[in-house]
Every structure is written in structure tokens, then in C-alpha cells.
Design a protein around this motif. Structure first.
Motif, PDB file in Angstrom:
ATOM      1  N   THR A   1       0.843  -1.200   0.000  1.00 47.61           N
ATOM      2  CA  THR A   1       0.000   0.000   0.000  1.00 47.61           C
ATOM      3  C   THR A   1       0.874   1.246   0.000  1.00 47.61           C
ATOM      4  O   THR A   1       0.584   2.229  -0.694  1.00 47.61           O
ATOM      5  CB  THR A   1      -0.934   0.007   1.222  1.00 47.61           C
ATOM      6  N   TYR A   2       1.947   1.194   0.786  1.00 47.92           N
ATOM      7  CA  TYR A   2       2.962   2.243   0.787  1.00 47.92           C
ATOM      8  C   TYR A   2       4.271   1.591   0.348  1.00 47.92           C
ATOM      9  O   TYR A   2       5.040   1.080   1.176  1.00 47.92           O
ATOM     10  CB  TYR A   2       3.115   2.865   2.179  1.00 47.92           C
TER      11      TYR A   2
ATOM     12  N   ASP B   1       6.726   8.171  -0.746  1.00 48.12           N
ATOM     13  CA  ASP B   1       6.437   9.013   0.415  1.00 48.12           C
ATOM     14  C   ASP B   1       5.099   8.616   1.024  1.00 48.12           C
ATOM     15  O   ASP B   1       4.146   8.288   0.302  1.00 48.12           O
ATOM     16  CB  ASP B   1       6.373  10.481  -0.002  1.00 48.12           C
ATOM     17  N   LEU B   2       5.036   8.663   2.348  1.00 49.61           N
ATOM     18  CA  LEU B   2       3.767   8.439   3.028  1.00 49.61           C
ATOM     19  C   LEU B   2       2.847   9.638   2.839  1.00 49.61           C
ATOM     20  O   LEU B   2       3.317  10.763   2.646  1.00 49.61           O
ATOM     21  CB  LEU B   2       3.993   8.216   4.523  1.00 49.61           C
TER      22      LEU B   2
ATOM     23  N   LEU C   1      11.267   3.748   8.117  1.00 49.92           N
ATOM     24  CA  LEU C   1      10.988   5.030   7.480  1.00 49.92           C
ATOM     25  C   LEU C   1      12.195   5.959   7.558  1.00 49.92           C
ATOM     26  O   LEU C   1      13.001   5.879   8.484  1.00 49.92           O
ATOM     27  CB  LEU C   1       9.798   5.710   8.168  1.00 49.92           C
ATOM     28  N   GLU C   2      12.273   6.842   6.575  1.00 54.08           N
ATOM     29  CA  GLU C   2      13.267   7.904   6.587  1.00 54.08           C
ATOM     30  C   GLU C   2      12.532   9.213   6.887  1.00 54.08           C
ATOM     31  O   GLU C   2      11.696   9.665   6.096  1.00 54.08           O
ATOM     32  CB  GLU C   2      13.961   7.993   5.236  1.00 54.08           C
TER      33      GLU C   2
ATOM     34  N   VAL D   1       9.369   5.728   2.728  1.00 54.68           N
ATOM     35  CA  VAL D   1       9.498   4.311   3.088  1.00 54.68           C
ATOM     36  C   VAL D   1      10.865   3.808   2.626  1.00 54.68           C
ATOM     37  O   VAL D   1      11.197   3.896   1.440  1.00 54.68           O
ATOM     38  CB  VAL D   1       8.389   3.459   2.437  1.00 54.68           C
ATOM     39  N   ARG D   2      11.637   3.304   3.555  1.00 57.82           N
ATOM     40  CA  ARG D   2      12.981   2.829   3.238  1.00 57.82           C
ATOM     41  C   ARG D   2      12.939   1.421   2.639  1.00 57.82           C
ATOM     42  O   ARG D   2      11.948   0.695   2.782  1.00 57.82           O
ATOM     43  CB  ARG D   2      13.850   2.814   4.498  1.00 57.82           C
TER      44      ARG D   2
END
Length: 250
Positions: free
Chosen positions: A26-27, A32-33, A63-64, A73-74
Motif C-alpha cells: 500500500t505504501y 512518500d507516506l 521510514l526515513e 518508506v525505506r
């Protein structure tokens, strides 16, 4: 070990749901979130709980997070750390089947060293402890707790605290999977045979033999999980508060 029956907090809910959405795509990795307002509404949590969950995921390597920029999302499997693995095993139970053989392989390598060190440092105490294992109740719960306590003892006698920290990280996961593994009488019999052989090696102060026994036992258990159909993997918690000493043979 965390108590699986406790009430899930808003932070825990946001943490869990975000990981589920990352893992399921989904992400996706590298994207990017959504903004906090959108995420808060989507996850059904307050923004302060969301912020805490995001910070936790950033710290764990999911996450970054950079000031003034969107949260990204890393590539968590390449850039993450041990906490990523713990999160995956705790939250995404679909990962169980694929990760177990890899974890057992890693465990066998560590166990070879800490078992040799334990027998070198405390052979008499280890033998005394193993002698008590002969009177254990023959059921899955007793075998699960006894094997956990054996490795905890080996690590304590080894004296390397780093092994203990790694081992403790997987306490919950171990208890769930070992309870299933030791439901089979033949697996409990294999454990008893290993305990007896390890007792003899400790009595004889044979560090090489002891290390190889534990290493080979863990490696052989990999076959069970490799050959196990996906639908038979039980990921539900089995033993509450499983790291206590209440069922310790001593």
C-alpha cells in the motif's frame, strides 16, 4: 516478552497498521507516506499517537524521516536492522514460513560458539542442570520452556551478553513456533536425546562435542519447517509470559 493479551494502544495500532501497509505494498518502498492528516484518518488514530508510531518506525529502520520533507518508506530489508526482523515476525505472520529456516541457520552458528564457551566455563553446573531434564513432563509446553531455559543458561555461562540480547529479541516468536514444533512426540524425543548427549559431553568437558550437538540439533530442526505446508504454521501465541522461570527444571 510482551503480553499478547494486553489492550492495543493507539500507538501500537498505528505502528502495526503502517507496517502491514508497507509490507503489502500500500505504501511501497521508496515512496512518500501521505501527510499526517490523511494518515491519521486512514488509521483511525489521533495525530499525536501517529507521530509517536512514525518516530518508532523511523528508529527501527522502516521510514526515513527528515525535517521539512515527506516521510519516505525505506528499503527496509536492505537498510534495516534487527528490529525490522522482530517487527515482521511479530506483526506480519505471513513471513513466518520464509524466515524460520534463515533464523535457525543463524541461531545454529551462534549456538555453536556459546555452547562451547559454556562448557569450557561451567561444565559441572551445566551437567547438574541437564540432569534435571530427565524428569521433565513429556508435553509440548514443558519441552518448549526447557529448551528456552537451556539456551538461556548456555548464554549465561558463556558470558557474552550480546548473545543474550539477540536471543531475547526473539522470545515471543520462539515460544509460538516451538510450542507447535514440540507438539510432535518425535520432536520431543529428539530433544531428550540431545539433552542426554549434551549432559555426557558436559560431564566429560568435551567442548567440541557439546557445540556440535547443539549446532546439529538446531540445523536438523530446519527440515521440519522447510517441509511444512504453509497452512499448518500456527502463528498464534501459545504461552503467556513464557520467559519466566516458573517452569524451569530447577
Amino acid at each position: 516478552m510482551a503480553n499478547e493479551d494486553r489492550q492495543e494502544t493507539a500507538v501500537d495500532r498505528a505502528h502495526r497498521l503502517l507496517i502491514e501497509r508497507i509490507v503489502t505494498g500500500t505504501y511501497p518502498i521508496g515512496t512518500d507516506l501521505p501527510g499526517e492528516r490523511t494518515l491519521s484518518k486512514d488509521l483511525g488514530v489521533a495525530r499525536n499517537a501517529l507521530r509517536e508510531a512514525l518516530q518508532r518506525l523511523g528508529h527501527n529502520g522502516w521510514l526515513e524521516i527528515s525535517q521539512g520533507r515527506a516521510t519516505r518508506v525505506r528499503d527496509y530489508l536492505r537498510e534495516g536492522n534487527l528490529k525490522i526482523l522482530v517487527d515482521l515476525l511479530h506483526i506480519d505472520h505471513t513471513q513466518t514460513r520464509s524466515f524460520v529456516p534463515h533464523l535457525l541457520h543463524m541461531w545454529s552458528l551462534l549456538a555453536h560458539d556459546y555452547t562451547a564457551q559454556a562448557v569450557r566455563n561451567e561444565p559441572e553446573r551445566l551437567a547438574e542442570r541437564l540432569e534435571l531434564y530427565a524428569s521433565l513432563t513429556d508435553n509440548a509446553e514443558a519441552a518448549t520452556r526447557a529448551m528456552w531455559q537451556l539456551h538461556r543458561t548456555l548464554i549465561d555461562y558463556c558470558g557474552n551478553v550480546a548473545y543474550g540480547l539477540i536471543f531475547n529479541s526473539f522470545a515471543d516468536f520462539y515460544m509460538r513456533l516451538a510450542q507447535q514444533y514440540y507438539q510432535l512426540p518425535e520432536n520431543r524425543e529428539r530433544a531428550r536425546a540431545m539433552w542426554g548427549a549434551l549432559y555426557n559431553a558436559a560431564t566429560e568437558k568435551d567442548t567440541d562435542r557439546a557445540a556440535e550437538l547443539v549446532h546439529a540439533y538446531i540445523r536438523s530442526s530446519m527440515n521440519y519447517w522447510i517441509n511444512l505446508p504453509d497452512t499448518t504454521v500456527n502463528t498464534e501465541p501459545q504461552l503467556p509470559d513464557s520467559t519466566t522461570d516458573e517452569e524451569d527444571p530447577e
